[in-house]
Design a protein around this motif. Structure first.
Motif, PDB file in Angstrom:
ATOM      1  N   SER A   1      12.310  24.968  34.723  1.00 39.04           N
ATOM      2  CA  SER A   1      11.981  25.550  33.430  1.00 39.04           C
ATOM      3  C   SER A   1      12.380  24.641  32.282  1.00 39.04           C
ATOM      4  CB  SER A   1      12.652  26.918  33.287  1.00 39.04           C
ATOM      5  OG  SER A   1      14.067  26.756  33.249  1.00 39.04           O
ATOM      6  N   LEU A   2      13.291  23.698  32.544  1.00 38.17           N
ATOM      7  CA  LEU A   2      13.735  22.785  31.500  1.00 38.17           C
ATOM      8  C   LEU A   2      12.839  21.561  31.401  1.00 38.17           C
ATOM      9  CD1 LEU A   2      17.584  22.872  32.171  1.00 38.17           C
ATOM     10  CD2 LEU A   2      16.304  24.172  30.468  1.00 38.17           C
ATOM     11  N   GLN A   3      11.963  21.364  32.376  1.00 41.93           N
ATOM     12  CA  GLN A   3      11.131  20.170  32.397  1.00 41.93           C
ATOM     13  C   GLN A   3       9.898  20.337  31.516  1.00 41.93           C
ATOM     14  OE1 GLN A   3      10.429  19.555  36.632  1.00 41.93           O
ATOM     15  NE2 GLN A   3      12.012  17.972  36.661  1.00 41.93           N
ATOM     16  N   GLY A   4       9.270  19.211  31.230  1.00 37.38           N
ATOM     17  CA  GLY A   4       8.008  19.209  30.506  1.00 37.38           C
ATOM     18  C   GLY A   4       6.971  18.454  31.301  1.00 37.38           C
ATOM     19  N   ALA A   5       5.708  18.721  31.019  1.00 38.16           N
ATOM     20  CA  ALA A   5       4.615  18.088  31.760  1.00 38.16           C
ATOM     21  C   ALA A   5       3.984  16.984  30.914  1.00 38.16           C
ATOM     22  CB  ALA A   5       3.572  19.119  32.143  1.00 38.16           C
ATOM     23  N   LEU A   6       3.792  15.823  31.520  1.00 45.30           N
ATOM     24  CA  LEU A   6       3.105  14.707  30.889  1.00 45.30           C
ATOM     25  C   LEU A   6       1.772  14.519  31.594  1.00 45.30           C
ATOM     26  CD1 LEU A   6       2.935  12.307  28.961  1.00 45.30           C
ATOM     27  CD2 LEU A   6       4.230  10.959  30.635  1.00 45.30           C
ATOM     28  N   LEU A   7       0.670  14.750  30.872  1.00 43.22           N
ATOM     29  CA  LEU A   7      -0.674  14.633  31.433  1.00 43.22           C
ATOM     30  C   LEU A   7      -1.274  13.316  30.966  1.00 43.22           C
ATOM     31  CD1 LEU A   7      -1.899  18.269  30.687  1.00 43.22           C
ATOM     32  CD2 LEU A   7      -0.618  17.421  32.652  1.00 43.22           C
ATOM     33  N   LEU A   8      -1.432  12.399  31.889  1.00 48.36           N
ATOM     34  CA  LEU A   8      -1.904  11.048  31.565  1.00 48.36           C
ATOM     35  C   LEU A   8      -3.342  10.857  32.005  1.00 48.36           C
ATOM     36  CD1 LEU A   8       1.230   9.023  32.699  1.00 48.36           C
ATOM     37  CD2 LEU A   8       0.421   9.255  30.354  1.00 48.36           C
TER      38      LEU A   8
ATOM     39  N   TYR B   1       3.972   5.312  39.432  1.00 49.67           N
ATOM     40  CA  TYR B   1       3.861   6.722  39.793  1.00 49.67           C
ATOM     41  C   TYR B   1       2.518   7.087  40.417  1.00 49.67           C
ATOM     42  CZ  TYR B   1       8.243   8.308  37.718  1.00 49.67           C
ATOM     43  OH  TYR B   1       9.577   8.528  37.470  1.00 49.67           O
ATOM     44  N   GLY B   2       1.490   6.311  40.198  1.00 53.47           N
ATOM     45  CA  GLY B   2       0.183   6.651  40.758  1.00 53.47           C
ATOM     46  C   GLY B   2      -0.934   6.195  39.847  1.00 53.47           C
ATOM     47  N   LEU B   3      -2.144   6.758  40.064  1.00 51.06           N
ATOM     48  CA  LEU B   3      -3.336   6.380  39.309  1.00 51.06           C
ATOM     49  C   LEU B   3      -3.774   7.517  38.414  1.00 51.06           C
ATOM     50  CD1 LEU B   3      -5.425   4.640  42.112  1.00 51.06           C
ATOM     51  CD2 LEU B   3      -3.949   3.553  40.448  1.00 51.06           C
ATOM     52  N   THR B   4      -4.331   7.161  37.271  1.00 48.35           N
ATOM     53  CA  THR B   4      -4.864   8.175  36.355  1.00 48.35           C
ATOM     54  C   THR B   4      -6.152   8.774  36.925  1.00 48.35           C
ATOM     55  OG1 THR B   4      -6.093   6.461  35.160  1.00 48.35           O
ATOM     56  CG2 THR B   4      -3.930   7.062  34.309  1.00 48.35           C
ATOM     57  N   PRO B   5      -6.416  10.080  36.648  1.00 52.02           N
ATOM     58  CA  PRO B   5      -5.607  11.020  35.871  1.00 52.02           C
ATOM     59  C   PRO B   5      -4.390  11.488  36.669  1.00 52.02           C
ATOM     60  CG  PRO B   5      -7.522  12.120  36.760  1.00 52.02           C
ATOM     61  CD  PRO B   5      -7.682  10.668  37.105  1.00 52.02           C
ATOM     62  N   LEU B   6      -3.280  11.737  35.967  1.00 50.08           N
ATOM     63  CA  LEU B   6      -2.028  12.016  36.647  1.00 50.08           C
ATOM     64  C   LEU B   6      -1.193  12.990  35.816  1.00 50.08           C
ATOM     65  CD1 LEU B   6      -0.169  11.110  39.058  1.00 50.08           C
ATOM     66  CD2 LEU B   6       0.738   9.375  37.516  1.00 50.08           C
ATOM     67  N   ARG B   7      -0.512  13.901  36.512  1.00 54.72           N
ATOM     68  CA  ARG B   7       0.438  14.802  35.851  1.00 54.72           C
ATOM     69  C   ARG B   7       1.837  14.514  36.392  1.00 54.72           C
ATOM     70  NH1 ARG B   7       0.782  21.287  34.919  1.00 54.72           N
ATOM     71  NH2 ARG B   7       3.049  21.443  35.017  1.00 54.72           N
ATOM     72  N   LEU B   8       2.788  14.404  35.468  1.00 54.03           N
ATOM     73  CA  LEU B   8       4.178  14.166  35.841  1.00 54.03           C
ATOM     74  C   LEU B   8       5.058  15.236  35.207  1.00 54.03           C
ATOM     75  CD1 LEU B   8       4.369  10.290  35.273  1.00 54.03           C
ATOM     76  CD2 LEU B   8       4.068  11.488  37.442  1.00 54.03           C
ATOM     77  N   ASP B   9       5.926  15.835  35.996  1.00 57.68           N
ATOM     78  CA  ASP B   9       6.909  16.785  35.486  1.00 57.68           C
ATOM     79  C   ASP B   9       8.221  16.036  35.268  1.00 57.68           C
ATOM     80  OD1 ASP B   9       5.282  19.116  35.516  1.00 57.68           O
ATOM     81  OD2 ASP B   9       5.448  19.146  37.702  1.00 57.68           O
ATOM     82  N   LEU B  10       8.638  15.918  34.002  1.00 54.07           N
ATOM     83  CA  LEU B  10       9.788  15.091  33.640  1.00 54.07           C
ATOM     84  C   LEU B  10      10.783  15.891  32.803  1.00 54.07           C
ATOM     85  CD1 LEU B  10       7.778  11.940  32.507  1.00 54.07           C
ATOM     86  CD2 LEU B  10       8.910  12.241  34.713  1.00 54.07           C
ATOM     87  N   THR B  11      12.023  15.475  32.854  1.00 51.05           N
ATOM     88  CA  THR B  11      13.020  16.085  31.979  1.00 51.05           C
ATOM     89  C   THR B  11      12.744  15.632  30.550  1.00 51.05           C
ATOM     90  OG1 THR B  11      14.491  14.210  32.414  1.00 51.05           O
ATOM     91  CG2 THR B  11      14.781  16.181  33.767  1.00 51.05           C
ATOM     92  N   PRO B  12      13.084  16.441  29.546  1.00 55.16           N
ATOM     93  CA  PRO B  12      12.780  16.096  28.154  1.00 55.16           C
ATOM     94  C   PRO B  12      13.382  14.748  27.766  1.00 55.16           C
ATOM     95  CG  PRO B  12      13.478  18.386  28.325  1.00 55.16           C
ATOM     96  CD  PRO B  12      13.714  17.774  29.671  1.00 55.16           C
TER      97      PRO B  12
END
Length: 326
Positions: free
Chosen positions: A257-264, A280-291
């Motif tokens: 719940s503290l993480q944020g999503a980065l949509l690349l 991390y991978g190839l676009t399109p990509l979603r990463l769940d990261l700490t703020p």
């Protein structure tokens, strides 16, 4: 004085020489008539390379797809006809432009090539071990060669899961292009390339949209959780409902719940993504990261790398589209 039989032989030879061109002309006219209004001299051969396209994904996803024969939904059009010409094209005669094969076969071949470059494992139409099946219909496929050249393509495609028959993705891709051929005009190869490039754009958009949906609804196949990304020029008709997994234990939920999503995403897609110099991978990509603030870099062969810093906020989605230049 020559005997009469010599004169007869000379006369017959002269007759054959004079009649041969006329016979050849009648033969060609007859062959053209067999094709109705189609001029056999207007056949286009659209060449597809056996080699991967620039930027093609080297490592395939563990996803197998077979392509069912596409259907021709155009009305009043010959199966091989793709356009008309009112301007001169070197290597072509007449007004109608036709392929050397049916349009549905070419569309299927282009889809197979481009989706394979996108990282999907493409199998034969009758493959029983395929996980998914792609089928569709040509709504519009038209090339007009005039003072300017115009291309209009509309193709509807549907991806279904073979085992369950469930529709995973269904959409319509529309593409319009125009160009000026220049004072020298078009050649037969120019028209074929114009059509091929347009079909490749449609196939790329189809693959990008359905891959985004597959990654979102079947994340276990890709080892990541990607968001569904809208693709310009694609009208999505249906998307599978994501499979519901068991609720996480409270301790994990509290951390997530503290993480944020980065949509690349990137233009073009399938660029390599590095965050803090970690791949991390190839676009399109979603990463769940700490703020926090993260340095993001994308790379694609044939293009200059692009780097930006992005802020990821707690329990929020941050979208970032990066454009690559050659």
């Amino acid at each position: 004085m020559l005997p009469p039989h010599y004169w007869r032989q000379i006369f017959m030879k002269l007759f054959r020489l004079a009649a041969a061109p006329l016979v050849l002309l009648l033969f060609v006219s007859g062959c053209t008539g067999l094709g109705g209004s189609i001029d056999l001299g207007n056949e286009l051969h659209v060449r597809l390379s056996d080699k991967p396209s620039p930027g093609a994904r080297e490592q395939k996803y563990p996803v197998t797809v077979r392509i069912a024969p596409y259907k021709d939904g155009r009305s009043g059009v010959e199966p091989r006809q793709v356009g008309v010409s009112t301007a001169r094209i070197m290597g072509l005669t007449g007004k109608q432009i036709v392929l050397d094969q049916e349009a549905v076969i070419l569309v299927g071949d282009v889809m197979r090539k481009q989706l394979g470059d996108a990282g999907l494992q493409m199998l034969g139409a009758g493959a029983k071990n395929a996980q998914f099946q792609l089928s569709g219909s040509i709504k519009t496929l038209s090339v007009e060669i005039r003072e300017r050249d115009y291309l209009h393509i509309v193709i509807e495609s549907t991806l279904t899961e073979v085992a369950s028959g469930q529709v995973i993705w269904s959409g319509v891709v529309a593409e319009k292009q125009e160009r000026y051929a220049g004072s020298s005009g078009n050649t037969k190869g120019d028209v074929a390339n114009f059509l091929r490039n347009g079909l490749q754009v449609v196939a790329d958009k189809t693959g990008e949209s359905l891959l985004s949906v597959l990654m979102s609804t079947r994340p276990e196949l890709f080892g990541l959780n990607a968001a569904v990304k809208p693709v310009s020029g694609v009208t999505v008709n249906a998307v599978a409902v994501p499979m519901v997994s068991a609720p996480p234990v409270p301790a994990v939920a509290a951390v997530n719940s503290l993480q944020g999503a980065l949509l690349l995403s990137s233009v073009p897609s399938r660029a390599k993504v590095y965050v803090n110099d970690v791949y991390y991978g190839l676009t399109p990509l979603r990463l769940d990261l700490t703020p926090g603030i993260y340095p993001v870099r994308i790379e694609l062969e044939g293009y200059k790398s692009v780097a930006e810093k992005v802020s990821v906020r707690s329990e929020d989605h941050t979208e970032l589209e990066m454009k690559l230049r050659k």
